[in-house]
Design a protein around this motif. Structure first.
Motif, PDB file in Angstrom:
ATOM      1  N   ALA A  79      11.847   2.165  12.631  1.00 60.49           N
ATOM      2  CA  ALA A  79      10.907   3.035  11.930  1.00 60.49           C
ATOM      3  C   ALA A  79       9.509   2.918  12.519  1.00 60.49           C
ATOM      4  CB  ALA A  79      10.887   2.688  10.444  1.00 60.49           C
ATOM      5  N   THR A  80       9.107   1.706  12.883  1.00 59.09           N
ATOM      6  CA  THR A  80       7.794   1.499  13.499  1.00 59.09           C
ATOM      7  C   THR A  80       7.684   2.244  14.819  1.00 59.09           C
ATOM      8  OG1 THR A  80       7.452  -0.660  12.457  1.00 59.09           O
ATOM      9  CG2 THR A  80       6.272  -0.238  14.509  1.00 59.09           C
ATOM     10  N   ARG A  81       8.692   2.099  15.666  1.00 61.60           N
ATOM     11  CA  ARG A  81       8.644   2.771  16.974  1.00 61.60           C
ATOM     12  C   ARG A  81       8.719   4.288  16.816  1.00 61.60           C
ATOM     13  NH1 ARG A  81       6.068  -1.247  19.068  1.00 61.60           N
ATOM     14  NH2 ARG A  81       7.340  -2.981  19.856  1.00 61.60           N
ATOM     15  N   LEU A  82       9.442   4.761  15.812  1.00 64.42           N
ATOM     16  CA  LEU A  82       9.466   6.199  15.557  1.00 64.42           C
ATOM     17  C   LEU A  82       8.084   6.699  15.147  1.00 64.42           C
ATOM     18  CD1 LEU A  82      12.872   6.466  13.679  1.00 64.42           C
ATOM     19  CD2 LEU A  82      12.319   7.567  15.857  1.00 64.42           C
ATOM     20  N   ARG A  83       7.401   5.945  14.283  1.00 65.73           N
ATOM     21  CA  ARG A  83       6.033   6.298  13.918  1.00 65.73           C
ATOM     22  C   ARG A  83       5.164   6.382  15.168  1.00 65.73           C
ATOM     23  NH1 ARG A  83       6.882   7.696   9.076  1.00 65.73           N
ATOM     24  NH2 ARG A  83       6.276   6.472   7.244  1.00 65.73           N
ATOM     25  N   ASP A  98      13.419  -4.650  -1.581  1.00 66.79           N
ATOM     26  CA  ASP A  98      12.256  -4.595  -0.693  1.00 66.79           C
ATOM     27  C   ASP A  98      12.759  -4.757   0.736  1.00 66.79           C
ATOM     28  OD1 ASP A  98       9.662  -4.498   0.265  1.00 66.79           O
ATOM     29  OD2 ASP A  98       8.908  -6.102  -1.022  1.00 66.79           O
ATOM     30  N   VAL A  99      11.853  -4.767   1.681  1.00 74.64           N
ATOM     31  CA  VAL A  99      12.208  -4.930   3.087  1.00 74.64           C
ATOM     32  C   VAL A  99      12.521  -6.399   3.383  1.00 74.64           C
ATOM     33  CG1 VAL A  99      10.770  -2.967   3.740  1.00 74.64           C
ATOM     34  CG2 VAL A  99       9.802  -5.285   3.814  1.00 74.64           C
ATOM     35  N   ARG A 143       7.503 -12.373   4.327  1.00 75.54           N
ATOM     36  CA  ARG A 143       6.179 -11.788   4.167  1.00 75.54           C
ATOM     37  C   ARG A 143       5.740 -11.055   5.429  1.00 75.54           C
ATOM     38  NH1 ARG A 143       3.058 -16.786   1.040  1.00 75.54           N
ATOM     39  NH2 ARG A 143       4.095 -16.494  -0.990  1.00 75.54           N
ATOM     40  N   HIS A 144       6.190 -11.534   6.575  1.00 85.19           N
ATOM     41  CA  HIS A 144       5.874 -10.830   7.822  1.00 85.19           C
ATOM     42  C   HIS A 144       6.568  -9.470   7.849  1.00 85.19           C
ATOM     43  CE1 HIS A 144       4.620 -10.372  11.959  1.00 85.19           C
ATOM     44  NE2 HIS A 144       5.866 -10.189  12.349  1.00 85.19           N
ATOM     45  N   ALA A 145       7.809  -9.410   7.353  1.00 83.25           N
ATOM     46  CA  ALA A 145       8.502  -8.122   7.265  1.00 83.25           C
ATOM     47  C   ALA A 145       7.733  -7.159   6.367  1.00 83.25           C
ATOM     48  CB  ALA A 145       9.924  -8.327   6.747  1.00 83.25           C
ATOM     49  N   VAL A 146       7.234  -7.657   5.241  1.00 79.72           N
ATOM     50  CA  VAL A 146       6.432  -6.828   4.334  1.00 79.72           C
ATOM     51  C   VAL A 146       5.167  -6.353   5.045  1.00 79.72           C
ATOM     52  CG1 VAL A 146       5.049  -6.853   2.218  1.00 79.72           C
ATOM     53  CG2 VAL A 146       7.338  -7.885   2.243  1.00 79.72           C
ATOM     54  N   ALA A 147       4.543  -7.243   5.802  1.00 81.41           N
ATOM     55  CA  ALA A 147       3.317  -6.879   6.515  1.00 81.41           C
ATOM     56  C   ALA A 147       3.567  -5.764   7.532  1.00 81.41           C
ATOM     57  CB  ALA A 147       2.729  -8.112   7.210  1.00 81.41           C
ATOM     58  N   ILE A 148       4.721  -5.806   8.197  1.00 85.51           N
ATOM     59  CA  ILE A 148       5.070  -4.732   9.136  1.00 85.51           C
ATOM     60  C   ILE A 148       5.202  -3.408   8.396  1.00 85.51           C
ATOM     61  CG2 ILE A 148       6.890  -3.861  10.666  1.00 85.51           C
ATOM     62  CD1 ILE A 148       7.437  -6.788  11.445  1.00 85.51           C
ATOM     63  N   GLU A 150       3.868  -2.515   5.614  1.00 90.24           N
ATOM     64  CA  GLU A 150       2.556  -2.061   5.149  1.00 90.24           C
ATOM     65  C   GLU A 150       1.721  -1.529   6.303  1.00 90.24           C
ATOM     66  OE1 GLU A 150       2.027  -5.067   1.299  1.00 90.24           O
ATOM     67  OE2 GLU A 150       1.137  -5.606   3.248  1.00 90.24           O
ATOM     68  N   ARG A 151       1.709  -2.230   7.411  1.00 89.53           N
ATOM     69  CA  ARG A 151       0.875  -1.820   8.540  1.00 89.53           C
ATOM     70  C   ARG A 151       1.276  -0.451   9.084  1.00 89.53           C
ATOM     71  NH1 ARG A 151      -2.033  -4.414  12.573  1.00 89.53           N
ATOM     72  NH2 ARG A 151      -2.714  -5.718  10.839  1.00 89.53           N
TER      73      ARG A 151
END
Length: 623
Positions: A79-83, A98-99, A143-148, A150-151
């Motif tokens: 999803a990040t790379r698609l964004r 949650d993620v 928490r790092h997954a959540v941060a991704i 959110e970012r």
């Protein structure tokens, strides 16, 4: 990378092979993997979400450009790379609240990653973060997954506590019709399936398991209301309890030391001991963290991947148990081999190096465990990669405590049965107040492979029918007849112990393909029948035959619990070669997936792949 290992101790291979075979045979069961049961139906409560209260919501009908099923690191990275590729309409879907994927579910005491966090946790530089520990605890990773999420604005349109129940290709709209267990009905132009690695718990099929009247739970759904404490330990409510743990794999190695410290009495039920090498975890050096220069994580990840894949490097940036045994890992995992030696020479050399490594690991048990009988039971008698290697600095010493009892079940094929008050092994019953199942997951089995997510492609053809002789894909990502459907995972793809790096490479590839189609106004991405067949043939032709190695292994999920050798499932030349192959392919026209071939599927023509039955090689059963 050439392996010229010479053993430093004299090893009687014939005697060792005989001992390994004896220990394997003690543990073999005719029911193989069916000795486990799914946490479903009457046992579905073992898979319930204890962390997030269920939120009722209206059914979703709004269409989406890309649906990503699975919100672990694979889904988050895709999803990040698609964004980043300019695709704004992306929806995450996950059964969890949650993620985080496996790091959402697994919160048991002592949980850490077994890969160095600086190469395991993705997108560290993008988030400006350096992990606090060399091997990060689970909560830091979650928490790092959540941060991704959110970012990169991934919570927008996300559907949690939701399971996809059907994917049906709509020929008129050139989109997927998606159905879920929450009553959702919507269309998605593209669907990416990134689920099934280590999320769905499995239970042992112990007779009488439903009769036990004490407290039970699976480690991936840890019940802190019962035990007290947190993932850091402090399980204060167990002081007057007799607690049983079933399973001594990676989870057991981490949770058992905390249970041993807290429980009134702890009984550890072991069928097969794990290898337990040095972990040597430590806080991150702040001076080292401050000295890192831009590009440091990708360089470290690439170096780690190359070392384990047997590719030439100037020096290893990571010095740990993984980088000291890369040639042994390639008994199962993909990577380069020393072509200067014959196959027989390589096998003998690897077996000698393997034996020396295992002798060292067994000697460590004697050094730490005081009671000789207990120490003998904790020694692993099998080849190094028959099971995923384990690491701990506290597990073995737990058995020096007076309140800890090791119960070996090997001669009985595991636990015999359960009663209302305890666990029976052979003729002996052990009364306990609670049973904790550290019995792992349905590894690598997504809803697509299990059949719980039926996929109907062109003309109503079922994906599992298309894969009846084993996976048929181009590069492991997509199949002919199933347009705009992408898979993340190791099937006909590359593999490594740092699977998050593999997922990152896959996410980048999928985003690049969808991004290019989006930029060029192409609605359908589907491999031609020829391209699919050529890739199937390439995977088979280059496959390392691991059947003999796996057949000699003690039972485990690597070899179908001793009943099925799985080989040819991944791309044997390795992840570095595979990444190079994909990069060169993307530099071309991508015509293999942008031009549909209308000819008949080639099911019958695959029968002339003459190495051996693809279904046997991959472990995907015929339907």
């Amino acid at each position: 990378m050439t392996n010229t290992h010479e053993p430093t101790v004299e090893i009687d291979l014939d005697a060792l092979r005989a001992r390994y075979a004896h220990e394997r045979d003690r543990r073999l069961r005719p029911d193989g993997a069916t000795q486990y049961r799914r946490a479903a139906g009457a046992f579905g409560y073992y898979a319930d979400d204890p962390y997030t209260e269920r939120q009722e919501r209206a059914a979703v009908t709004t269409p989406i450009e890309v649906l990503v099923i699975g919100a672990g690191f694979g889904g988050l990275l895709t999803a990040t790379r698609l964004r980043q590729a300019g695709i704004r309409s992306v929806r995450l879907m996950d059964e969890a609240g949650d993620v985080g994927g496996t790091w959402y579910w697994n919160r048991y005491p002592g949980i850490h990653c077994d890969i160095e966090s600086y190469v395991y946790m993705p997108l560290l530089e993008e988030l400006g973060y350096v992990p606090a520990w060399r091997y990060a605890p689970g909560e830091e990773i979650r928490r790092h997954a959540v941060a991704i999420a959110e970012r990169f604005d991934l919570y927008r349109d996300a559907l949690f506590q939701t399971r996809a129940t059907a994917l049906t290709w709509d020929e008129d709209l050139a989109q997927w019709s998606v159905e879920t267990d929450r009553g959702d009905r919507f269309h998605a132009r593209h669907v990416v399936v990134s689920s099934g690695t280590l999320t769905h718990p499995k239970l042992p099929g112990i007779p009488g398991i439903e009769d036990f009247r004490g407290h039970t739970f699976h480690t991936s759904r840890w019940d802190y209301d019962y035990t007290g404490g947190s993932a850091d330990g402090g399980l204060t409510r167990l002081g007057d309890k007799r607690v049983a743990v079933v399973g001594t794999g990676a989870t057991g190695l981490q949770a058992i030391p905390h249970l041993a410290e807290a429980a009134g009495h702890l009984l550890v039920f072991q069928r097969t001991p794990s290898t337990v090498d040095v972990r040597d975890n430590r806080p991150t050096d702040p001076e080292w963290a401050a000295s890192l220069e831009p590009g440091w994580q990708q360089e470290r990840m690439d170096n780690f991947l190359a070392v384990l894949a047997g590719e030439p490097v100037d020096h290893s940036l990571v010095d740990d148990g993984w980088t000291r045994t890369p040639h042994l890992q390639r008994q199962i995992l993909s990577g380069a081999v020393d072509e200067s030696l014959s196959l027989e020479q390589r096998r003998l050399q690897d077996e000698l190096a393997d034996a020396e490594t295992m002798e060292r690991i067994r000697a460590r048990v004697d050094e730490i465990v005081h009671d000789p009988e207990t120490a003998e039971l904790l020694k692993p008698w099998y080849r190094y990669m028959c099971k995923r290697p384990g690491f701990s600095d506290t597990y073995l010493s737990s058995f020096n405590r007076e309140n800890v009892t090791l119960v070996d079940t090997a001669d009985h094929g595991g636990i015999t049965r359960m009663t209302e008050t305890g666990i029976v092994v052979g003729d002996t019953e052990y009364e306990v107040d609670a049973v904790i199942f550290a019995t792992g997951f349905e590894a690598g089995v997504s809803g697509v492979l299990s059949g719980t997510l039926p996929v109907s492609g062109r003309g109503g053809r079922q994906l599992l029918q298309h894969w009846q002789y084993g996976p048929r894909t181009l590069h492991g990502f997509y199949s002919h007849g199933f347009p705009n459907l992408f898979h993340l995972g190791a099937l006909q793809n590359a593999n490594s112990v740092n699977f998050v790096h593999i997922l990152q490479d896959q996410a980048e590839h999928i985003a690049a393909v969808i991004g290019r189609a989006h930029a060029e106004g192409i609605d359908v991405i589907e491999p031609t029948a020829e391209a699919e067949e050529l890739w199937c043939r390439e995977v088979v032709a280059t496959a390392n035959d691991t059947r003999a190695f796996q057949a000699e292994c003690t039972p485990g999920y690597y070899n179908g619990e001793g009943t099925r050798a799985i080989t040819g499932m991944t791309y044997s030349p390795g992840p570095v070669v595979f990444r190079r192959l994909l990069r060169e392919w993307r530099a071309g026209s991508m015509a293999d997936v942008f031009a549909r071939d209308d000819r008949t599927d080639l099911d019958g023509e695959l029968d002339d792949l003459d190495l051996y039955d693809i279904s046997e090689r991959t472990g995907v059963a015929r339907t």
